[in-house]
Design a protein around this motif. Structure first.
Motif: not given
Ligand code: BTN
Length: 333
Positions: A8, A10-14, A40, A44, A48, A51, A98
């Protein structure tokens, strides 16, 4: 929905959170503000932030006080890399993992699905980094650059070798833009050496018809901040060679910009292939007059290098005449 075993991105929110904290570097940003910005909840946001910390980002604070960056993170997140490569073909499709098996494998799969030219795949860590032949590529977390790009050149397959050689030149230019004192040597076809040891490897893969390239994926691995290598590996890093840490973000941006220049030139100008071969030879101690041993498939031969042919293949003078190296490994003798 993607298959469960697919890596997957990386979560774009990071990246969004990191950008927000960088934009407010001198102040504490409340969890509520961050939550609003990324649509969010505050819990959450906390998850993040944890993370990001596990990725090595130094964030002070907690949900009650808000958050602040202690230092600018050297992560290859799209939010950080994209603004630095504006105006290049790489500006709009930067993907980040990641952890991934191999950025080349991810890029080849994406290209087969129709991903556009200029798509970039970056990873903090590869679990199955691939080198030329059956070799693997050491890809520990956040120490090196693991980068693959998709190109769809309007060139015949015979010109892909020149693009691959031009990538070595792009790496050299990028490193020199940051520190011009680093003495680099290009080894045909695709190694960049420093003090005789490997600092960068390039793996070019393609999907082509006989006369037309559908797409190529150029994978570039650069040893940046590694502190050591296994004894039997003739490799070094920029940090080991220069004694100081390098910014991977700065280097990857310089690399994508110089690769963009090389690619545009190669596509636009009929003399540019000749120019690539000339510049490659100028920056390589291996192209002329080097005693070498060539290992190709199950056989080997020895001789002295005698330049590149017009397509970019290495020519070696042997007792039996001039031989051309198509894909073998070149070793010092
Ligand atoms: C070699 O010297 O043998 C080529 C090494 C290429 C390594 C890079 S790292 C990014 C990309 N993903 C891979 O799996 N390989 C290339």
């Amino acid at each position: 929905m993607s298959a469960p075993h697919q890596p997957q991105p990386t979560d774009l929110r990071l990246g969004h959170i990191v950008r927000l904290l960088m934009e407010h570097a001198t102040v504490v940003v409340s969890g509520t503000k961050i939550a609003d910005e990324i649509s969010s909840s505050r819990s959450e946001v906390w998850r993040l932030i944890q993370q990001l910390r596990s990725m090595g980002v130094d964030v002070a604070g907690h949900p009650a006080t808000g958050y602040q960056l202690r230092s600018v993170p050297d992560l290859l997140l799209p939010e950080i890399v994209r603004p630095l490569v504006r105006g290049t073909i790489f500006e709009s499709q930067v993907h980040h993992f990641y952890k991934v098996g191999s950025t080349n494998t991810a890029a080849m799969a994406a290209a087969a699905e129709g991903a556009p030219e200029g798509s970039v795949f970056l990873a903090e860590e590869q679990t199955a980094g691939r080198g030329r032949g059956a070799n693997s590529w050491q890809s520990q977390r956040s120490t090196g650059i693991y980068c693959s790009v998709i190109l769809r050149p309007p060139l015949p397959p015979a010109d892909v070798l020149a693009m691959s050689l031009a990538t070595g030149l792009a790496v050299l230019t990028a490193i020199h833009e940051i520190d011009s004192r680093v003495e680099l040597d290009l080894k045909w076809p695709n190694d960049v050496l420093l003090n005789g040891k490997k600092i960068c490897g390039i793996l070019t893969e393609m999907n082509a018809e006989a006369t037309r390239v559908r797409y190529i994926v150029i994978g570039i691995g650069i040893n940046v901040n590694q502190a050591s290598f296994p004894k039997d590996l003739p490799a070094t890093s920029l940090r080991l060679a220069t004694g100081s840490e390098w910014s991977r973000v700065e280097l990857v941006a310089a690399l994508l910009k110089s690769l963009d220049r090389e690619y545009r030139q190669l596509k636009s100008d009929s003399d540019s292939k000749e120019d690539v071969l000339r510049r490659f030879a100028e920056n390589s101690s291996w192209v002329f007059g080097k005693r070498v041993r060539i290992e190709e498939n199950d056989s080997a031969f020895e001789g002295t290098t005698e330049g590149l042919d017009p397509r970019g293949f290495l020519q070696v003078r042997t007792p039996h005449g001039l031989q051309m190296v198509l894909s073998g490994t070149v070793r010092d003798r």
